[in-house]
Every structure is written in C-alpha cells, then in structure tokens.
Design an enzyme around this catalytic site. Structure first.
Site, short mmCIF file in Angstrom:
data_model
loop_
_atom_site.label_atom_id
_atom_site.label_comp_id
_atom_site.label_asym_id
_atom_site.label_seq_id
_atom_site.Cartn_x
_atom_site.Cartn_y
_atom_site.Cartn_z
N ASP A 192 45.36 34.65 68.72
CA ASP A 192 46.41 35.08 69.57
C ASP A 192 47.57 35.83 68.57
O ASP A 192 47.70 35.60 67.50
CB ASP A 192 47.21 33.87 70.17
CG ASP A 192 47.93 34.18 71.37
OD1 ASP A 192 48.93 35.32 71.30
OD2 ASP A 192 47.92 33.58 72.28
N ASP A 228 42.09 31.47 77.75
CA ASP A 228 43.35 31.67 78.63
C ASP A 228 44.25 32.94 78.46
O ASP A 228 45.71 32.72 78.37
CB ASP A 228 44.11 30.10 78.30
CG ASP A 228 45.10 29.74 79.17
OD1 ASP A 228 45.04 30.51 80.33
OD2 ASP A 228 45.95 28.82 79.12
N LYS A 257 43.52 35.17 85.14
CA LYS A 257 44.69 35.51 86.01
C LYS A 257 44.50 36.20 87.14
O LYS A 257 43.97 37.52 86.97
CB LYS A 257 45.78 36.02 84.97
CG LYS A 257 46.02 35.20 83.72
CD LYS A 257 46.06 33.57 83.70
CE LYS A 257 46.22 33.04 82.16
NZ LYS A 257 46.37 31.65 82.38
C1 LIG Z 1 49.06 31.29 79.16
S1 LIG Z 1 49.20 31.65 77.57
C2 LIG Z 1 47.87 30.67 76.73
C3 LIG Z 1 48.34 29.24 76.90
C4 LIG Z 1 47.64 28.62 75.88
N1 LIG Z 1 46.06 28.29 76.55
C5 LIG Z 1 48.08 27.03 75.76
O1 LIG Z 1 47.51 25.95 76.24
O2 LIG Z 1 49.24 26.88 75.00
C6 LIG Z 1 48.69 33.13 77.31
C7 LIG Z 1 48.54 33.69 76.00
O3 LIG Z 1 47.57 34.83 75.87
C8 LIG Z 1 47.98 35.56 74.77
N2 LIG Z 1 47.52 37.05 74.90
C9 LIG Z 1 47.52 38.05 75.81
N3 LIG Z 1 46.75 39.02 75.37
C10 LIG Z 1 46.20 38.67 74.27
C11 LIG Z 1 45.23 39.53 73.48
N4 LIG Z 1 44.91 40.78 73.69
N5 LIG Z 1 44.85 39.00 72.39
C12 LIG Z 1 45.17 37.53 72.16
N6 LIG Z 1 46.02 36.87 72.90
C13 LIG Z 1 46.62 37.29 74.25
C14 LIG Z 1 49.47 35.62 74.78
O4 LIG Z 1 50.11 35.77 73.65
C15 LIG Z 1 49.72 34.10 75.32
O5 LIG Z 1 50.11 33.36 74.05
#
Ligand SMILES: C[S@@+](CC[C@H](N)C(=O)[O-])C[C@H]1O[C@@H](n2cnc3c(N)ncnc32)[C@H](O)[C@@H]1O
Length: 305
Positions: A192, A228, A257
């Site tokens: 992330d 996620d 999503k």
């Molecule tokens: C809903 S949160 C995840 C929550 C996590 N599963 C938890 O239990 O805490 C979504 C995450 O997707 C990450 N994200 C979005 N695009 C991304 C990418 N291209 N690479 C890595 N992470 C990404 C965001 O930074 C965010 O932290």
C-alpha cells in the site's frame, strides 16, 4: 404475502445470487395471526415431510427492515416453540459443523403478517447465519471495520490461511486484514502507498511494501492473495487476473468496490476477467453482510482444491 426485502421465485437460480443474503426452498407460508402452538405444529409437519431424517440446524430470522426488526422477539419465541417439538437428537447446535455433518438448514422467516419455513442443505447454503446476517463483534484490537469483512469471507470458505503461510495483502492500510492474517500465524506482505499502523509495520511477520499494487511483483509465489484496494473494479480485476495467469498465488480473497448504481454489467465483466483471463476457478462472488457498495470474491487456482 412476502413483503419488503424478501423475493420469491419459482425457479432456483442457475448461478448463486450475488446480492441475496440467503436463499431457501420455501416449504410453507402461514398467516402469523394464529396461536404460536398451532403455527409451530404446522411448521414441524412441513419440516418432517421435507426432511424426514438427518441432522437439522434450526434458525429464525426477520426481514432486514424496520418492520422486520420489530418482530425479533416473536421470531425467538417461535423458534423455541418449534425447537421443543422436534426430536432433540436431530438438532445440531454447532452451526459451524453443519456443512461437514451434511445437515439441513431450516429457517423460519417471521415477516409482518406471515411466517415462512424453508430449507436448504447446509452445503449449498449461501450463508450459515440466520437470514444471512453474519453478526460479528468488532475484534477489539482491529484497526478497521474492514477486518469484519475479511472474517466473514473466511468463515464461508472451506479452509483458511494458517501458520507460516505467505499472504500478500494488496491495499492493506491501515492494516485490518493484515492484522487478522498475522493473528492466524501467517506471514504478510502488505502492499500500500499509505501507512500501516506502527505496530503492524514493525511486526516481524509483516513486510510493508510501500508502492502501488500495480507496480508490485512478488519475489516468490504466495499461498494467498488478498485485495481490498479502493480502486476501479475492472482495473483491479485485471490486476488479480495477472496474479492468476502468472501463478503468483494459490487462493484469492478480494473485495471489489462497486460504487456505481448499475452493478451487474461490471460484475459480469469482473467475473469474465478473473476466470477467462486469470484462470481463477471455483469463483464465488457475494455481497457479504459487512459489505457495503462492494462484493467479496473468493477463488482458487486449478488443482488446488
Ligand atoms: C479500504 S482501504 C483497505 C483497508 C484494509 N483492508 C484494512 O483492513 O485496513 C483501501 C486501501 O487501498 C489502497 N490503495 C488504493 N489504490 C492502491 C494502489 N494502486 N496500490 C496499493 N494500494 C492502493 C488505499 O491506499 C487504501 O489504504
């Protein structure tokens, strides 16, 4: 007769429905304005006709609506009355054993004005929770609500990540899923661009890869791929397909999503990308009780089941 939030169909769906909490074959519908004893007798007759032998898991639920919620006490009372009229040795109390025990799930649905009884073999059930409402206490040390989505997904799978297994968690921050995986003894590579909670970032079985999941290449194949990521569904599906094609992981649990109104056309494309382009098999797609505008996908690669 069925009222809000319940749908009746003459045919069993060919594919397990994505957005239904639960699905049962209706054995009988009754007016609820009759003495509970009489109602229980009618219900027990139907259950005995439909499932004359074998273990039963008996549950009651009310429709997930304000009017339904007001009937919760009535549903509990009816459940108890029916329970006392069924042979004790047929009732399986440990619901979590229902699938391996080959039990029949019998559900009483107490709706405004009507009570329905239905059944489904536990092995074919969409959920083992009453009405598919998988209530779960938020784990005390979990940093996010997301942890409950993962727990619910794992409850419904035939096996789960264990001690020493390698899990890659794409979109891991702040760390709810990573934390649940570490608690099971797994080693987690958390990918992330955002920060993980410090206690997870410093954990000896967690490696935080601070980059976009689209740029990440694993050094060794993982046992499990978790995802996620808050990102566009088709691009996420293509990323997961790449993991499948390249054999980078054996099992998949992903939350996709779907903020758009018309979710079905996107879902069909997600399914196609994962199976046809990615070679993922035994695919399930379900909106879990803890999912909002999102669905949870589980899958495995060929020869792994
Ligand atoms: C809903 S949160 C995840 C929550 C996590 N599963 C938890 O239990 O805490 C979504 C995450 O997707 C990450 N994200 C979005 N695009 C991304 C990418 N291209 N690479 C890595 N992470 C990404 C965001 O930074 C965010 O932290």
């Amino acid at each position: 007769m069925l009222g809000e939030v319940l749908v009746e169909s003459d045919q069993r769906p060919t594919e397990p429905p994505v957005f239904a909490r639960t699905g049962i074959r209706v054995l009988g519908s009754f007016e609820s304005r009759q003495a509970p004893e009489k109602l229980a007798e009618l219900i027990v007759d139907r259950v005995k006709q439909a499932a004359p032998t074998g273990s039963l898991v008996l549950q009651a639920f009310t429709p997930d609506s304000p009017a339904g919620n007001r009937l919760a006490d009535e549903a509990d009372a009816l459940l108890e009355t029916v329970r006392t009229r069924l042979p004790k040795d047929r009732l399986l109390e440990e619901t979590w054993r229902a699938r391996e025990a080959g039990a029949m799930l019998v559900e009483l649905c107490v709706a405004p004005g009507a009570v329905m009884v239905g059944s489904v073999p536990a092995r074919e059930a969409l959920s083992l929770s009453p009405g598919g409402r998988q209530r779960m206490r938020r784990p005390g040390d979990a940093p996010s609500r997301a942890a409950m989505k993962l727990e619910e997904a794992l409850i419904n799978m035939p096996f789960e990540p264990g001690r020493g297994e390698v899990c890659v968690d794409l979109g891991a921050a702040p760390g709810g899923w990573t934390q649940r995986l570490v608690a099971r003894g797994a080693r987690v590579i958390a990918v992330d661009t955002a920060k993980l909670l410090p206690e997870l970032a410093e954990h000896q079985r967690v490696e935080h890869v601070h980059m976009s999941a689209f740029d990440y290449t694993p050094e060794e194949p993982a046992d499990w791929l978790f995802c996620d990521m808050a990102w566009r569904p088709l691009e996420v599906a293509q990323l997961l397909a790449k993991w499948g094609r390249r054999g980078w992981a054996t099992h998949l649990v992903a939350n996709i999503k779907l903020p758009m109104k018309d979710k079905n056309p996107i879902l069909l494309r997600v399914r196609h990308i994962l199976t046809e382009d990615g070679g993922w098999q035994s695919l399930t797609i379900r909106q879990l009780y803890h999912d909002r505008d999102e669905v949870t996908v589980t899958a495995h690669r060929a020869g792994t089941l």
